[in-house]
Enzyme design. Structure first.
Site, mmCIF file in Angstrom:
data_model
loop_
_atom_site.group_PDB
_atom_site.id
_atom_site.type_symbol
_atom_site.label_atom_id
_atom_site.label_comp_id
_atom_site.label_asym_id
_atom_site.label_seq_id
_atom_site.Cartn_x
_atom_site.Cartn_y
_atom_site.Cartn_z
ATOM 1 N N THR A 18 0.837 -1.203 0.000
ATOM 2 C CA THR A 18 0.000 0.000 0.000
ATOM 3 C C THR A 18 0.869 1.248 0.000
ATOM 4 O O THR A 18 0.622 2.199 -0.750
ATOM 5 C CB THR A 18 -0.904 0.008 1.240
ATOM 6 N N TYR A 81 -12.996 -6.328 -0.709
ATOM 7 C CA TYR A 81 -14.155 -5.847 -1.464
ATOM 8 C C TYR A 81 -15.069 -7.018 -1.837
ATOM 9 O O TYR A 81 -16.128 -7.192 -1.246
ATOM 10 C CB TYR A 81 -13.729 -5.055 -2.701
ATOM 11 N N TYR A 105 -1.047 -11.013 5.558
ATOM 12 C CA TYR A 105 -1.253 -9.626 5.983
ATOM 13 C C TYR A 105 -2.708 -9.433 6.390
ATOM 14 O O TYR A 105 -3.614 -9.575 5.565
ATOM 15 C CB TYR A 105 -0.884 -8.701 4.824
ATOM 16 N N ARG A 110 -8.601 -2.011 5.824
ATOM 17 C CA ARG A 110 -8.552 -1.876 4.369
ATOM 18 C C ARG A 110 -9.367 -2.948 3.653
ATOM 19 O O ARG A 110 -9.944 -2.689 2.608
ATOM 20 C CB ARG A 110 -7.099 -1.907 3.878
ATOM 21 N N LYS A 133 1.709 -10.315 9.300
ATOM 22 C CA LYS A 133 1.707 -8.881 9.565
ATOM 23 C C LYS A 133 0.333 -8.561 10.129
ATOM 24 O O LYS A 133 -0.674 -8.667 9.416
ATOM 25 C CB LYS A 133 1.970 -8.066 8.291
#
Length: 276
Positions: A18, A81, A105, A110, A133
């Site tokens: 990102t 999404y 992750y 997000r 992460k």
């Protein structure tokens, strides 16, 4: 920037995450950047390519290409999404982990979906599972550490306690792009609440808007990058840029990357690019 990170003790780089605007690149750009980083710096630092995707097909293809050009590991996010089920998450991760060392992750802010602990636990039997992460806080990190699961904090403002109180391996950091030696000291030189508090205003400023808006603005003000933004990112406003100038003066310009004086910059100094 990479040279400065290496010289100040950073052990690995995430390429095309990102912060690196991987979401704004074509896959050709993305793999080229991973390849270039490996070619230039792969013998001095671990290069982790962000080859995750919300499409399993794309994640498989990008991860194959990333390992083919020499990356040392992959960063994999859960499908965002168009979210899937927990069973779908497992199948997604099991489709890419066999290709090489993989960090999972978890950043629900997000993706809109948490990766629960039991999903991670079901991946432990894979030799290529390298760790997590984790952005769900230090209690989650401590639970993983109790199981001897390697975990990096994904939150700069929590990483000091994550490392020294809860057992995290370290941090995958945004702030290190600006002050790598101070972040290295925070994570490697023992508990240091004074340094942690000194860096907190910078960390808070970096995330006043979604990352990497703050970081790109800061790097432009420091003269490290040209003040060009790929839309939909736009620079922080004049008031926030003035705050950054004061933060740099408080912490000390010598601790930041680059060798130019920090600038306020006018709005007209920034170029916004919609087609690139």
């Amino acid at each position: 920037m990479v040279h400065v990170q290496i010289e100040n003790g950073v052990e690995g780089l995430i390429v095309g995450g990102t912060t690196g605007e991987g979401q704004l690149m074509s896959w050709d750009e993305h793999i080229m950047l991973i390849s270039h980083t490996v070619n230039c710096f792969g013998d001095r630092i671990k290069v982790i390519g962000n080859t995750g995707s919300n499409s399993t097909r794309e994640a498989i293809h990008a991860t194959e290409q990333g390992f083919a050009v020499g990356m040392h590991g992959a960063l994999h996010i859960n499908p965002y999404y168009g979210k899937t089920s927990m069973d779908g998450l497992l199948v997604h991760f099991r489709s890419v982990i066999p290709m090489g060392p993989s960090i999972i992750y978890n950043v629900p802010g997000r993706t809109g979906q948490d990766i629960p602990q039991y999903v991670i636990e079901k991946l432990l039997s894979y030799p290529n599972f390298a760790g997590v992460k984790e952005c769900m806080g230090n209690n989650r990190i401590e639970e993983y550490c109790r199981q001897d699961i390697t975990v990096w904090s994904g939150n700069d403002d929590e990483c000091h306690d994550a490392r020294w109180v809860h057992g995290a391996q370290g941090v995958i950091s945004v702030t290190s792009n600006l002050v790598p030696l101070l972040m290295h000291n925070l994570l490697f030189e023992g508990k240091n609440n004074l340094l942690n508090q000194k860096l907190r205003p910078l960390m808070n400023w970096l995330f006043v808007e979604p990352n990497p808006i703050g970081l790109n603005t800061a790097l432009a003000q420091l003269g490290v990058i040209r003040p060009i933004f790929r839309l939909p990112y736009v620079p922080l406003n004049l008031e926030k840029r003035r705050e950054f100038v004061n933060i740099v003066k408080t912490i000390g310009r010598e601790h930041f990357v680059g060798d130019k004086d920090v600038q306020l910059l006018k709005d007209d100094d920034f170029l916004l690019v919609g087609r690139y």
